[in-house]
Scaffold this motif. Structure first.
Motif, PDB file in Angstrom:
ATOM      1  N   MET A   1       0.894  -1.198   0.024  1.00 51.15           N
ATOM      2  CA  MET A   1       0.148  -0.127  -0.054  1.00 51.15           C
ATOM      3  C   MET A   1       0.844   1.023   0.008  1.00 51.15           C
ATOM      4  O   MET A   1       1.854   1.425   0.749  1.00 51.15           O
ATOM      5  N   ARG A   2       0.568   2.220  -0.893  1.00 44.44           N
ATOM      6  CA  ARG A   2       1.284   3.436  -0.715  1.00 44.44           C
ATOM      7  C   ARG A   2       0.913   4.421  -0.021  1.00 44.44           C
ATOM      8  O   ARG A   2      -0.348   4.228   0.575  1.00 44.44           O
ATOM      9  N   ASN A   3       1.529   5.218   0.550  1.00 50.10           N
ATOM     10  CA  ASN A   3       1.133   6.336   1.531  1.00 50.10           C
ATOM     11  C   ASN A   3      -0.115   7.305   1.207  1.00 50.10           C
ATOM     12  O   ASN A   3      -0.866   7.609   1.881  1.00 50.10           O
ATOM     13  N   THR A   4      -0.086   7.366  -0.067  1.00 49.86           N
ATOM     14  CA  THR A   4      -1.300   8.117  -0.757  1.00 49.86           C
ATOM     15  C   THR A   4      -2.597   7.059  -0.419  1.00 49.86           C
ATOM     16  O   THR A   4      -3.670   7.803  -0.262  1.00 49.86           O
ATOM     17  N   VAL A   5      -2.576   5.991  -0.610  1.00 52.02           N
ATOM     18  CA  VAL A   5      -3.768   5.079  -0.492  1.00 52.02           C
ATOM     19  C   VAL A   5      -3.915   5.329   1.145  1.00 52.02           C
ATOM     20  O   VAL A   5      -5.307   5.312   1.556  1.00 52.02           O
ATOM     21  N   PHE A   6      -2.890   5.061   2.037  1.00 59.57           N
ATOM     22  CA  PHE A   6      -3.074   5.147   3.572  1.00 59.57           C
ATOM     23  C   PHE A   6      -3.986   6.385   3.777  1.00 59.57           C
ATOM     24  O   PHE A   6      -4.916   6.521   4.474  1.00 59.57           O
ATOM     25  N   ARG A   7      -3.378   7.637   3.342  1.00 58.71           N
ATOM     26  CA  ARG A   7      -4.271   9.013   3.409  1.00 58.71           C
ATOM     27  C   ARG A   7      -5.600   8.678   2.905  1.00 58.71           C
ATOM     28  O   ARG A   7      -6.495   9.330   3.555  1.00 58.71           O
ATOM     29  N   ARG A   8      -5.960   8.453   1.803  1.00 52.54           N
ATOM     30  CA  ARG A   8      -7.136   8.309   1.231  1.00 52.54           C
ATOM     31  C   ARG A   8      -7.989   7.569   2.163  1.00 52.54           C
ATOM     32  O   ARG A   8      -9.133   7.845   2.356  1.00 52.54           O
ATOM     33  N   HIS A  26      -2.123  11.137  17.458  1.00 49.14           N
ATOM     34  CA  HIS A  26      -2.504   9.701  18.144  1.00 49.14           C
ATOM     35  C   HIS A  26      -1.352   8.718  18.326  1.00 49.14           C
ATOM     36  O   HIS A  26      -0.883   8.351  17.082  1.00 49.14           O
ATOM     37  N   VAL A  27      -0.856   8.547  19.403  1.00 52.05           N
ATOM     38  CA  VAL A  27       0.354   7.748  19.524  1.00 52.05           C
ATOM     39  C   VAL A  27      -0.285   6.316  19.798  1.00 52.05           C
ATOM     40  O   VAL A  27      -1.179   5.896  20.350  1.00 52.05           O
ATOM     41  N   LEU A  28       0.152   5.295  18.899  1.00 50.84           N
ATOM     42  CA  LEU A  28      -0.015   3.937  18.947  1.00 50.84           C
ATOM     43  C   LEU A  28       0.902   2.976  19.387  1.00 50.84           C
ATOM     44  O   LEU A  28       2.199   2.970  18.842  1.00 50.84           O
ATOM     45  N   SER A  29       0.698   2.339  20.608  1.00 47.21           N
ATOM     46  CA  SER A  29       1.722   1.406  21.164  1.00 47.21           C
ATOM     47  C   SER A  29       1.985   0.256  20.426  1.00 47.21           C
ATOM     48  O   SER A  29       3.354  -0.101  20.180  1.00 47.21           O
ATOM     49  N   SER A  30       1.249  -0.235  19.461  1.00 52.25           N
ATOM     50  CA  SER A  30       1.641  -1.193  18.359  1.00 52.25           C
ATOM     51  C   SER A  30       2.624  -0.947  17.393  1.00 52.25           C
ATOM     52  O   SER A  30       3.259  -1.580  16.797  1.00 52.25           O
ATOM     53  N   LEU A  31       2.854   0.497  17.254  1.00 53.69           N
ATOM     54  CA  LEU A  31       3.798   0.762  16.329  1.00 53.69           C
ATOM     55  C   LEU A  31       5.096   1.614  17.231  1.00 53.69           C
ATOM     56  O   LEU A  31       5.630   2.298  16.780  1.00 53.69           O
ATOM     57  N   GLY A  32       5.092   1.108  18.493  1.00 54.14           N
ATOM     58  CA  GLY A  32       6.333   1.458  19.122  1.00 54.14           C
ATOM     59  C   GLY A  32       6.260   2.719  19.667  1.00 54.14           C
ATOM     60  O   GLY A  32       7.331   3.523  20.063  1.00 54.14           O
ATOM     61  N   ASP A  37       2.125   9.193  11.539  1.00 52.55           N
ATOM     62  CA  ASP A  37       3.017   9.997  10.698  1.00 52.55           C
ATOM     63  C   ASP A  37       4.478   9.437  10.923  1.00 52.55           C
ATOM     64  O   ASP A  37       5.380   9.166  10.203  1.00 52.55           O
ATOM     65  N   GLN A  38       4.735   9.402  12.389  1.00 48.73           N
ATOM     66  CA  GLN A  38       6.072   8.999  12.567  1.00 48.73           C
ATOM     67  C   GLN A  38       6.353   7.513  12.159  1.00 48.73           C
ATOM     68  O   GLN A  38       7.581   7.358  11.757  1.00 48.73           O
ATOM     69  N   ALA A  39       5.316   6.618  12.144  1.00 47.24           N
ATOM     70  CA  ALA A  39       5.736   5.211  11.810  1.00 47.24           C
ATOM     71  C   ALA A  39       6.215   5.296  10.169  1.00 47.24           C
ATOM     72  O   ALA A  39       6.791   4.697   9.850  1.00 47.24           O
ATOM     73  N   LEU A  40       5.522   6.021   9.586  1.00 45.56           N
ATOM     74  CA  LEU A  40       5.506   6.096   8.100  1.00 45.56           C
ATOM     75  C   LEU A  40       6.991   6.884   7.890  1.00 45.56           C
ATOM     76  O   LEU A  40       7.682   6.232   7.208  1.00 45.56           O
ATOM     77  N   GLU A  41       7.331   7.792   8.305  1.00 42.16           N
ATOM     78  CA  GLU A  41       8.522   8.430   8.207  1.00 42.16           C
ATOM     79  C   GLU A  41       9.637   7.397   8.892  1.00 42.16           C
ATOM     80  O   GLU A  41      10.816   7.551   8.225  1.00 42.16           O
ATOM     81  N   ALA A  42       9.420   6.348   9.818  1.00 40.89           N
ATOM     82  CA  ALA A  42      10.418   5.514   9.963  1.00 40.89           C
ATOM     83  C   ALA A  42      10.531   4.545   9.066  1.00 40.89           C
ATOM     84  O   ALA A  42      11.525   3.496   9.429  1.00 40.89           O
ATOM     85  N   GLY A  43       9.693   4.184   8.419  1.00 41.57           N
ATOM     86  CA  GLY A  43       9.988   3.302   7.188  1.00 41.57           C
ATOM     87  C   GLY A  43       8.854   2.017   7.378  1.00 41.57           C
ATOM     88  O   GLY A  43       8.932   1.159   6.641  1.00 41.57           O
ATOM     89  N   ILE A  44       7.884   2.054   8.312  1.00 36.93           N
ATOM     90  CA  ILE A  44       6.964   1.055   8.568  1.00 36.93           C
ATOM     91  C   ILE A  44       6.018   1.317   7.520  1.00 36.93           C
ATOM     92  O   ILE A  44       5.465   2.088   7.173  1.00 36.93           O
ATOM     93  N   PRO A  45       5.743   0.040   6.836  1.00 38.04           N
ATOM     94  CA  PRO A  45       4.887   0.026   5.759  1.00 38.04           C
ATOM     95  C   PRO A  45       3.417   0.472   6.089  1.00 38.04           C
ATOM     96  O   PRO A  45       2.809   0.372   7.199  1.00 38.04           O
ATOM     97  N   ALA A  46       2.846   1.293   5.142  1.00 33.84           N
ATOM     98  CA  ALA A  46       1.699   1.905   5.080  1.00 33.84           C
ATOM     99  C   ALA A  46       0.468   0.722   5.525  1.00 33.84           C
ATOM    100  O   ALA A  46      -0.209   1.370   6.466  1.00 33.84           O
TER     101      ALA A  46
END
Length: 64
Positions: A1-8, A26-32, A37-46
């Motif tokens: 999935m692309r980031n644009t699809v995630f945003r949509r 919104h901080v997500l514990s499952s994403l560390g 936004d931070q997860a996407l910037e860190a390279g976690i797949p969308a």
């Protein structure tokens, strides 16, 4: 999935303004302890980020 699809998907589920606020704040514990936004910037797949948001905010299976 692309980031644009995630945003949509986020905008479709939560509305454009709320989606941006959730992704940014919104901080997500499952994403560390990251926001979407931070997860996407860190390279976690969308797709992984989307599913984490869905789990945390109890989005029904049929809308994931």
């Amino acid at each position: 999935m692309r980031n644009t699809v995630f945003r949509r998907l986020m905008a479709g589920e939560f509305g454009e303004i709320r989606a941006e606020m959730l992704a940014h704040d919104h901080v997500l514990s499952s994403l560390g302890g990251r926001t979407a936004d931070q997860a996407l910037e860190a390279g976690i797949p969308a797709k992984e980020v989307w599913l984490a948001v869905c789990d945390a905010l109890e989005v029904p299976e049929h809308r994931r």
